[in-house]
Scaffold this motif. Structure first.
Motif, PDB file in Angstrom:
ATOM      1  N   GLY A  98      -2.097  -5.426   3.112  1.00  0.00           N
ATOM      2  CA  GLY A  98      -1.991  -6.066   1.808  1.00  0.00           C
ATOM      3  C   GLY A  98      -2.347  -5.047   0.737  1.00  0.00           C
ATOM      4  O   GLY A  98      -2.475  -3.849   1.017  1.00  0.00           O
ATOM      5  N   PHE A  99      -2.562  -5.512  -0.474  1.00  0.00           N
ATOM      6  CA  PHE A  99      -2.892  -4.585  -1.559  1.00  0.00           C
ATOM      7  C   PHE A  99      -4.302  -4.049  -1.376  1.00  0.00           C
ATOM      8  O   PHE A  99      -5.258  -4.797  -1.284  1.00  0.00           O
ATOM      9  N   MET A 100      -4.387  -2.730  -1.328  1.00  0.00           N
ATOM     10  CA  MET A 100      -5.681  -2.059  -1.170  1.00  0.00           C
ATOM     11  C   MET A 100      -6.017  -1.370  -2.481  1.00  0.00           C
ATOM     12  O   MET A 100      -5.126  -1.076  -3.288  1.00  0.00           O
ATOM     13  N   ASP A 101      -7.269  -1.080  -2.655  1.00  0.00           N
ATOM     14  CA  ASP A 101      -7.702  -0.378  -3.855  1.00  0.00           C
ATOM     15  C   ASP A 101      -7.527   1.126  -3.629  1.00  0.00           C
ATOM     16  O   ASP A 101      -8.477   1.850  -3.329  1.00  0.00           O
ATOM     17  N   THR A 102      -6.282   1.598  -3.730  1.00  0.00           N
ATOM     18  CA  THR A 102      -5.982   3.018  -3.539  1.00  0.00           C
ATOM     19  C   THR A 102      -5.133   3.502  -4.717  1.00  0.00           C
ATOM     20  O   THR A 102      -4.732   2.711  -5.567  1.00  0.00           O
ATOM     21  N   ASP A 103      -4.813   4.804  -4.703  1.00  0.00           N
ATOM     22  CA  ASP A 103      -3.989   5.357  -5.793  1.00  0.00           C
ATOM     23  C   ASP A 103      -2.637   4.656  -5.891  1.00  0.00           C
ATOM     24  O   ASP A 103      -2.058   4.545  -6.966  1.00  0.00           O
ATOM     25  N   MET A 104      -2.143   4.188  -4.732  1.00  0.00           N
ATOM     26  CA  MET A 104      -0.828   3.547  -4.684  1.00  0.00           C
ATOM     27  C   MET A 104      -0.785   2.313  -5.586  1.00  0.00           C
ATOM     28  O   MET A 104       0.239   1.987  -6.163  1.00  0.00           O
ATOM     29  N   SER A 105      -1.932   1.618  -5.701  1.00  0.00           N
ATOM     30  CA  SER A 105      -1.958   0.384  -6.512  1.00  0.00           C
ATOM     31  C   SER A 105      -2.745   0.586  -7.809  1.00  0.00           C
ATOM     32  O   SER A 105      -3.123  -0.377  -8.470  1.00  0.00           O
ATOM     33  N   SER A 106      -2.991   1.840  -8.181  1.00  0.00           N
ATOM     34  CA  SER A 106      -3.857   2.115  -9.330  1.00  0.00           C
ATOM     35  C   SER A 106      -3.239   1.692 -10.667  1.00  0.00           C
ATOM     36  O   SER A 106      -3.954   1.510 -11.650  1.00  0.00           O
ATOM     37  N   LYS A 107      -1.912   1.547 -10.692  1.00  0.00           N
ATOM     38  CA  LYS A 107      -1.270   1.181 -11.961  1.00  0.00           C
ATOM     39  C   LYS A 107      -1.359  -0.321 -12.252  1.00  0.00           C
ATOM     40  O   LYS A 107      -0.995  -0.751 -13.332  1.00  0.00           O
ATOM     41  N   LEU A 108      -1.832  -1.080 -11.265  1.00  0.00           N
ATOM     42  CA  LEU A 108      -1.901  -2.526 -11.471  1.00  0.00           C
ATOM     43  C   LEU A 108      -2.992  -2.885 -12.480  1.00  0.00           C
ATOM     44  O   LEU A 108      -4.095  -2.319 -12.438  1.00  0.00           O
ATOM     45  N   SER A 109      -2.688  -3.853 -13.347  1.00  0.00           N
ATOM     46  CA  SER A 109      -3.693  -4.318 -14.306  1.00  0.00           C
ATOM     47  C   SER A 109      -4.640  -5.279 -13.596  1.00  0.00           C
ATOM     48  O   SER A 109      -4.345  -5.766 -12.497  1.00  0.00           O
ATOM     49  N   GLU A 110      -5.765  -5.583 -14.232  1.00  0.00           N
ATOM     50  CA  GLU A 110      -6.731  -6.512 -13.637  1.00  0.00           C
ATOM     51  C   GLU A 110      -6.084  -7.889 -13.452  1.00  0.00           C
ATOM     52  O   GLU A 110      -6.323  -8.577 -12.462  1.00  0.00           O
TER      53      GLU A 110
END
Lengths: 74, 241
Positions: B181-193
């Motif tokens: 699922g979505f992990m807190d990594t660079d890959m998902s760093s552009k996601l807003s809160e």
């Protein structure tokens, strides 16, 4: 030719076939040696490790003469 | 166990490297860039960690660099391959650019396919079995706005893994997918809160996926403890249903 036979023997041994056989230029990989696609893949990889040439990269290989031609062996 | 792993410089790849190294396995790691963390691993695990820079967006060139006399030579006996490296191209479908999709598919699909080819050949050379893990994504199973193209690349690799499992099972090669699922990594760093909150709300555990949990699952699938598991996709996604 000795090295080629050695590789064929090792592939056959992995399948539990240990009987000796005569290898000529006309020996067919599929019909005479009973190689299936996995055996041919193993044969290719082991020849490439020995001679640095992937025999199936360019065109079909049916028999030992084709193998020798691809490997530039006389 | 000797493991070849792509995308090692950060995120899940780095976490998986650490997990495997701490269990005493040797890791042949590649990534496009060499991070400070990679240098640290080289120092800490000098005898079991080997690194090679390779850009998987050029699959043929990358595989030549990886399966080469100075890295994974024919004298190395690999047991496992982890296809982790990926790039994300996020946009809505009407903005799709062919060159961007092609680049993403080269990294996410064609490179893992080509590395699988040479990993299988490596196994044949040594007359041994092995284990492959492909890293997919929850987006291949559940739709998200902007991820249709990325999800398509992951769906492709899942189908590939299933068929590799069927094709090579008789040669003792296992092939599985881990779908995080979505992990807190660079890959998902552009996601807003706000986007993160929406993603969390779709999970059963109401939480982002733990990188450690995914890395542990990869290590499990590579291990003998998973000897009867092949052709599967393990979803490690906090229960996204």
């Amino acid at each position: 030719m000795e090295k080629i036979k050695e590789i064929i023997l090792s592939i056959r041994a992995n399948k539990g076939i240990n009987e000796d056989f005569t290898l000529t230029e006309n020996t067919s990989l599929r019909d005479d040696l009973g190689f299936d696609s996995f055996d041919l893949a193993e044969f290719t990889v082991k020849l490439e490790a020995e001679y640095g040439i992937d025999i199936f990269e360019t065109g079909l290989v049916e028999n030992i003469k084709d193998v020798k031609d691809k490997l530039n062996l006389k | 166990m000797n493991v070849l792993l792509t995308g090692a410089s950060r995120g899940l790849g780095l976490a998986t490297c650490k997990t495997l190294l701490e269990r005493g396995h040797a890791v042949y790691a590649t990534s496009r860039t060499k991070s400070a963390e990679i240098s640290e691993l080289e120092e800490k695990f000098a005898r079991q960690f080997f690194f090679k820079q390779a850009d998987l967006s050029d699959p043929e060139s990358a595989r030549k660099q990886i399966f080469s006399p100075d890295f994974v030579s024919s004298s190395v006996r690999l047991d496992a391959l982890v296809n982790n490296a990926a790039s994300a191209y996020d946009d809505i479908a009407t903005n799709m650019q062919l060159d961007e999709i092609e680049r993403m598919f080269r990294t996410n699909v064609f490179a893992p396919m080509l590395l699988t080819k040479y990993f299988l050949r490596h196994l044949l050379l040594h007359s041994k079995g092995g284990s492959i893990v492909y890293i997919s994504s929850v987006s291949a199973h559940t739709g998200y706005k902007g991820l249709s193209m990325y999800a398509a690349s992951k769906g492709a690799i899942e189908a590939f893994s299933k068929n590799i499992a069927r094709e090579w099972g008789a040669k003792s090669v296992r092939s599985n997918v881990v779908s995080p699922g979505f992990m807190d990594t660079d890959m998902s760093s552009k996601l807003s809160e706000e986007q993160r909150e929406k993603i969390r709300a779709r999970t059963s555990l109401k939480a982002e996926t733990s990188v450690k949990s995914v890395a542990e699952t990869v290590a499990f699938l590579l291990s003998d403890a998973a000897e009867s598991i092949t052709g599967q996709t393990l979803c490690v996604d906090s229960g996204t249903i």
